[in-house]
Enzyme design. Structure first.
Site, short mmCIF file in Angstrom:
data_model
loop_
_atom_site.label_atom_id
_atom_site.label_comp_id
_atom_site.label_asym_id
_atom_site.label_seq_id
_atom_site.Cartn_x
_atom_site.Cartn_y
_atom_site.Cartn_z
N ASP A 1 20.87 27.19 -1.69
CA ASP A 1 21.12 26.89 -3.15
C ASP A 1 20.24 25.46 -3.25
O ASP A 1 19.95 24.89 -4.41
CB ASP A 1 22.36 26.34 -3.23
N ASP B 1 5.30 -2.24 -0.24
CA ASP B 1 4.28 -1.37 -0.74
C ASP B 1 4.87 -0.34 -1.19
O ASP B 1 5.41 0.51 -0.77
CB ASP B 1 3.71 -0.67 0.72
N HIS C 1 -7.04 -1.98 8.72
CA HIS C 1 -7.25 -0.94 7.62
C HIS C 1 -8.37 -1.21 6.77
O HIS C 1 -8.98 -2.26 6.52
CB HIS C 1 -5.99 -0.38 7.09
N HIS D 1 -4.05 8.23 -2.75
CA HIS D 1 -5.29 8.13 -1.90
C HIS D 1 -6.06 9.31 -2.94
O HIS D 1 -6.05 10.42 -2.19
CB HIS D 1 -5.19 8.27 -0.36
N GLU E 1 -6.56 -4.00 -1.24
CA GLU E 1 -5.26 -4.23 -0.46
C GLU E 1 -5.64 -5.05 0.76
O GLU E 1 -5.33 -4.44 2.10
CB GLU E 1 -4.43 -3.11 -0.38
N TYR F 1 -2.29 -9.41 9.90
CA TYR F 1 -0.98 -8.89 10.46
C TYR F 1 -1.03 -9.62 11.99
O TYR F 1 -1.85 -9.29 12.66
CB TYR F 1 -0.89 -7.35 10.66
#
Length: 428
Positions: free
Chosen positions: A41, A262, A354, A365, A383, A387
């Site tokens: 269902d 994000d 990145h 994207h 962006e 890090y």
């Protein structure tokens, strides 16, 4: 309707532009995406094939577009819909009738999908080529066979002499230039995204679950007309702020740490995509603030650099060089490391691994040329991030930018990005 649809003239214009790119006598066949059942269902939410939506404005399962290309870019279009009945209306709700489908798409020839096989039998044998939907994005992975994949296999089996060609190179070039109607939808998605973030800021407290922050955003987005998140949201606190695609959102926000958000809302099938990194306690530590301000400087440098005429790869290279200077100030790299290859220092990728920007639209994207020259009419994210895993500091800042003819337009300008403003809003 939850969102204001784009006029059918937009979709008619898109079909005209596509037809002008295709050879006389060719055929286009595009199917809607599948609906995936969860049990007897249940079904997963339908997410329409972006190219079908781009050409028709139809957001309904089991839809098919067939275009027959004539001389001088003329074309005859047929839209095939799932035929509704009383049982479907009772269990699933009303589906589009022919008049409604014509009003949305601008296509006059609307039929039921029961005519699909007969229509192919008349058109495929005499087509010079059959253009099909095939995901050829360089980064895509599709382990599950799609409805369009099955259609291609069936066409090859039933019509072995037909020449099948992919639409991806043509339609991806078209979609990377956004029409004014698309900009308005993206702007609305961004407005909802920004409003949700503003509303969330004063509610973030140590001890909350990441899932609670996700719930607050979902309520804010849906209340404002979004159907859903643009993508699975990243609500990453503490050490997980350094995990690029963290989506479990199941940790407790710790005092003194960071929360990387994000996030994005979808509106009318178009997407917003925003990242902010905020202090769980409401105030950045001196080191967090130092890194935050460095990322913000990179962001602003990128905003000025991402202009018509620059090659995407060259833009990315220049951002990495600039980031190297910021990492040097933070004591994360040495002058000797940057001097090893000053035109593109490898040491930068230890802390910024990145890309800085991707295209945005019907897909988060979005499709486009692999390494385009930036041009007026495109929409890109910006962006950058730094890090530092050994310090549990991951900071990324992301806005969505329309590349204007004379200047860029920040579609997320209403979302606070200055550290002082974020801290002030968190204290309320």
């Amino acid at each position: 309707m939850r969102y204001t649809p784009i006029s059918s003239a937009f979709y008619s214009r898109n079909r005209d532009l596509l037809a002008a790119e295709l050879p006389e006598g060719s055929l286009v066949v595009i199917h809607a995406n599948d609906i995936y059942p969860t049990n007897a269902d249940g079904t997963m939410a339908h997410h329409q094939n972006a190219n079908l939506f781009y050409l028709t404005g139809i957001d309904q399962e089991e839809t098919v577009l067939i275009m027959r290309i004539g001389t001088h870019g003329k074309h005859e279009d047929t839209l095939l819909l799932r035929e509704t009945n009383e049982r479907i209306a009772i269990w699933e709700g009303a589906r589009l009738d022919r008049e409604q489908a014509t009003a949305l798409s601008g296509i006059l020839d609307v039929r039921w999908t029961g005519e699909y096989a007969a229509l192919l039998g008349k058109t495929v044998p005499c087509a010079t080529a059959v253009y099909i939907e095939r995901n050829e994005h360089p980064r895509q992975e599709t382990p599950v066979q799609t409805r369009n994949d099955r259609s291609a296999l069936d066409l090859h089996k039933q019509y072995p002499t037909a020449e099948l060609r992919g639409l991806y190179p043509i339609i991806s070039r078209m979609r990377q230039y956004k029409a004014p109607e698309e900009i308005e939808q993206i702007r609305k998605a961004c407005d909802i995204t920004a409003a949700g973030f503003r509303e969330l800021l004063p509610r973030i407290k140590p001890g909350m679950g990441e899932w609670e922050l996700e719930a607050e955003l979902a309520a804010s987005y849906i209340r404002r007309g979004a159907r859903k998140f643009s993508f699975l949201p990243i609500i990453a606190s503490g050490p997980d702020s350094c995990v690029l695609h963290y989506i479990t959102n199941d940790k407790t926000v710790a005092d003194g740490g960071l929360v990387l958000l994000d996030i994005g809302a979808e509106y009318g099938n178009y997407n917003g995509d925003m990242t902010r990194t905020v202090p769980a306690s409401g105030k950045y530590t001196p080191r967090q603030r130092e890194v935050y301000d460095a990322v913000l400087r990179i962001h602003r440098h990128a905003f000025g650099l991402l202009r018509p005429g620059i090659l995407k790869s060259e833009y990315e290279r220049q951002i990495r060089v600039y980031t190297g200077g910021e990492l040097l100030k933070l004591g994360l790299v040495t002058k000797a490391e940057l001097a090893e290859k000053p035109e593109d220092p490898p040491a930068v990728r230890r802390y910024f691994m990145h890309g800085t920007s991707h295209q945005l639209g019907l897909d988060v994207h979005d499709v486009g040329e692999d390494n385009p020259v930036i041009a007026h009419g495109m929409v890109w994210t910006i962006e950058p991030g730094i890090y530092i895993r050994e310090e549990n500091i991951g900071i990324r800042l992301e806005n969505d930018v329309y590349i204007g003819e004379t200047e860029n337009i920040d579609l997320l300008a209403s979302a606070p990005i200055e550290a002082d403003e974020i801290e002030a809003l968190m204290q309320h």
